[in-house]
Design a protein around this motif. Structure first.
Motif, PDB file in Angstrom:
ATOM      1  N   SER A  66       0.840  -1.184   0.000  1.00 43.31           N
ATOM      2  CA  SER A  66       0.000   0.000   0.000  1.00 43.31           C
ATOM      3  C   SER A  66       0.881   1.241   0.000  1.00 43.31           C
ATOM      4  N   GLU A  67       0.254   2.400  -0.015  1.00 39.33           N
ATOM      5  CA  GLU A  67       0.996   3.650  -0.101  1.00 39.33           C
ATOM      6  C   GLU A  67       1.933   3.854   1.089  1.00 39.33           C
ATOM      7  N   ASP A  68       1.553   3.342   2.279  1.00 40.17           N
ATOM      8  CA  ASP A  68       2.388   3.557   3.451  1.00 40.17           C
ATOM      9  C   ASP A  68       3.418   2.457   3.655  1.00 40.17           C
ATOM     10  N   GLY A  69       3.552   1.574   2.658  1.00 42.48           N
ATOM     11  CA  GLY A  69       4.573   0.544   2.728  1.00 42.48           C
ATOM     12  C   GLY A  69       4.161  -0.704   3.470  1.00 42.48           C
ATOM     13  N   VAL A  70       2.925  -0.771   3.951  1.00 44.85           N
ATOM     14  CA  VAL A  70       2.451  -1.947   4.671  1.00 44.85           C
ATOM     15  C   VAL A  70       2.037  -3.012   3.659  1.00 44.85           C
ATOM     16  N   PRO A  71       2.529  -4.243   3.805  1.00 46.71           N
ATOM     17  CA  PRO A  71       2.152  -5.284   2.845  1.00 46.71           C
ATOM     18  C   PRO A  71       0.645  -5.486   2.806  1.00 46.71           C
ATOM     19  N   GLY A  72       0.116  -5.608   1.608  1.00 47.85           N
ATOM     20  CA  GLY A  72      -1.304  -5.860   1.447  1.00 47.85           C
ATOM     21  C   GLY A  72      -1.552  -7.313   1.091  1.00 47.85           C
ATOM     22  N   ALA A  73      -2.803  -7.690   1.032  1.00 49.93           N
ATOM     23  CA  ALA A  73      -3.152  -9.073   0.713  1.00 49.93           C
ATOM     24  C   ALA A  73      -2.901  -9.355  -0.764  1.00 49.93           C
ATOM     25  N   ALA A  74      -2.565 -10.609  -1.063  1.00 45.43           N
ATOM     26  CA  ALA A  74      -2.386 -11.003  -2.455  1.00 45.43           C
ATOM     27  C   ALA A  74      -3.693 -10.809  -3.209  1.00 45.43           C
ATOM     28  N   GLN A  75      -3.608 -10.307  -4.434  1.00 46.01           N
ATOM     29  CA  GLN A  75      -4.791  -9.967  -5.203  1.00 46.01           C
ATOM     30  C   GLN A  75      -4.907 -10.865  -6.430  1.00 46.01           C
ATOM     31  N   PRO A  76      -6.095 -11.361  -6.730  1.00 49.25           N
ATOM     32  CA  PRO A  76      -6.261 -12.212  -7.910  1.00 49.25           C
ATOM     33  C   PRO A  76      -6.303 -11.427  -9.215  1.00 49.25           C
ATOM     34  N   GLY A  77      -6.604 -10.128  -9.157  1.00 49.51           N
ATOM     35  CA  GLY A  77      -6.754  -9.340 -10.377  1.00 49.51           C
ATOM     36  C   GLY A  77      -5.569  -9.404 -11.316  1.00 49.51           C
ATOM     37  N   PRO A  78      -4.338  -9.130 -10.857  1.00 55.57           N
ATOM     38  CA  PRO A  78      -3.183  -9.201 -11.756  1.00 55.57           C
ATOM     39  C   PRO A  78      -2.994 -10.573 -12.382  1.00 55.57           C
ATOM     40  N   ALA A  79      -3.256 -11.632 -11.608  1.00 55.41           N
ATOM     41  CA  ALA A  79      -3.106 -12.980 -12.155  1.00 55.41           C
ATOM     42  C   ALA A  79      -4.129 -13.248 -13.247  1.00 55.41           C
ATOM     43  N   VAL A  80      -5.368 -12.825 -13.013  1.00 55.08           N
ATOM     44  CA  VAL A  80      -6.419 -13.017 -14.013  1.00 55.08           C
ATOM     45  C   VAL A  80      -6.079 -12.248 -15.285  1.00 55.08           C
ATOM     46  N   LEU A  81      -5.622 -11.013 -15.133  1.00 57.43           N
ATOM     47  CA  LEU A  81      -5.235 -10.203 -16.292  1.00 57.43           C
ATOM     48  C   LEU A  81      -4.117 -10.879 -17.071  1.00 57.43           C
ATOM     49  N   THR A  82      -3.111 -11.394 -16.357  1.00 55.08           N
ATOM     50  CA  THR A  82      -1.993 -12.065 -17.015  1.00 55.08           C
ATOM     51  C   THR A  82      -2.454 -13.298 -17.775  1.00 55.08           C
ATOM     52  N   LEU A  83      -3.323 -14.083 -17.155  1.00 48.64           N
ATOM     53  CA  LEU A  83      -3.811 -15.303 -17.796  1.00 48.64           C
ATOM     54  C   LEU A  83      -4.640 -14.994 -19.041  1.00 48.64           C
ATOM     55  N   VAL A  84      -5.485 -13.977 -18.956  1.00 43.92           N
ATOM     56  CA  VAL A  84      -6.319 -13.616 -20.106  1.00 43.92           C
ATOM     57  C   VAL A  84      -5.451 -13.151 -21.272  1.00 43.92           C
ATOM     58  N   LEU A  85      -4.517 -12.240 -20.995  1.00 42.76           N
ATOM     59  CA  LEU A  85      -3.632 -11.751 -22.054  1.00 42.76           C
ATOM     60  C   LEU A  85      -2.768 -12.882 -22.606  1.00 42.76           C
ATOM     61  N   GLY A  86      -2.269 -13.744 -21.717  1.00 39.89           N
ATOM     62  CA  GLY A  86      -1.452 -14.865 -22.167  1.00 39.89           C
ATOM     63  C   GLY A  86      -2.223 -15.815 -23.055  1.00 39.89           C
TER      64      GLY A  86
END
Length: 267
Positions: A45-65
């Motif tokens: 996040s903006e303050d440097g605190v780790p956030g939860a893993a998100q499925p969105g980037p993976a879905v985008l990568t799979l669709v484009l791939g």
């Protein structure tokens, strides 16, 4: 009729290997990297605190791939020659060094213009060049994502502000350009193809950035960010710039072993 005489029946043309192995390897790489994005490193996040893993980037990568692989299977020429691999690798390293220069310039620029909310959308173009130049120069399926990904890896290994996430962005941006070239059936390599490939790379970046950094912002902001990333950074900076760079390289004779060098007037 003698058995030594040739038959008048038309011979069946020999078909070249379908490149199934290369396609499967590419699919495995895309799936593995997508899974790594989803379950591996967490987004910050903006303050440097780790956030939860998100499925969105993976879905985008799979669709484009998946779209890129479909285009690869329908391409007229799928096989890579040794010279294609060598030139693509050298090009990827060279673009990666350019990325490093842009990385160094980013902090002063963002510090000076940090008040502009859409700064990333309009100034990301230099980081999209690998996909456009790689596709236009090599003219083989997979070249756009290969060069962009190699450049991103070089940038990450040298060191930058974003670390491993540079590789993830490079993969998605390269796939964005690759999908457009696949839609064009890997038959068009002129200015229009460059502009559209840049548009695809910029749109892929914009979608990924909205998923990762702008998810909590209003929809209007996200749509504006996506449009600016696709048109300004993508089509204009990376598309037009990548086409001009390819044309300049072809005129020097450096691309003589490739079709992009032999047919410089068509680039």
């Amino acid at each position: 009729m003698s058995t030594t005489e040739k038959s008048d029946a038309p011979s069946t043309p020999r078909r070249r290997p379908a490149g199934i192995g290369a396609t499967l390897v590419t699919a495995v790489i895309v799936v593995a990297l997508a899974a790594l994005v989803w379950q591996g490193p967490t987004w910050f996040s903006e303050d440097g605190v780790p956030g939860a893993a998100q499925p969105g980037p993976a879905v985008l990568t799979l669709v484009l791939g998946a779209l890129a692989l479909v285009g690869w299977r329908t391409a007229p020429r799928r096989s890579w020659r040794v010279v294609d691999i060598v030139v693509a690798s050298v090009l990827g390293v060279a673009v990666g060094l350019l990325f490093t220069l842009f990385n160094l310039a980013w902090n002063p620029i963002s510090g000076l213009l940090g008040g502009f909310a859409f700064l990333g959308a309009v100034l990301t173009g230099p980081w999209l060049l690998g996909g456009v130049v790689g596709g236009l120069v090599i003219r083989r399926p997979g070249a756009a994502v290969f060069v962009e990904l190699v450049a991103a890896v070089v940038s990450a290994l040298i060191g930058n502000q974003w670390g491993f996430f540079t590789v993830i962005y490079g993969l998605v941006q390269g796939l964005g350009a690759e999908v457009v070239l696949a839609v064009l059936l890997y038959r068009q390599w002129g200015l229009t193809a460059g502009l559209l490939a840049g548009l695809g790379a910029g749109a892929a970046f914009g979608v990924l950035e909205n998923l990762v950094s702008n998810a909590a912002l209003p929809t209007g902001f996200q749509l504006t960010y996506l449009a600016l990333a696709a048109v300004v950074s993508g089509a204009i900076t990376a598309g037009l710039g990548g086409w001009a760079l390819t044309r300049a390289l072809a005129r020097t004779g450096a691309l003589a072993p490739l079709a992009s060098g032999r047919n410089a007037q068509r680039v």
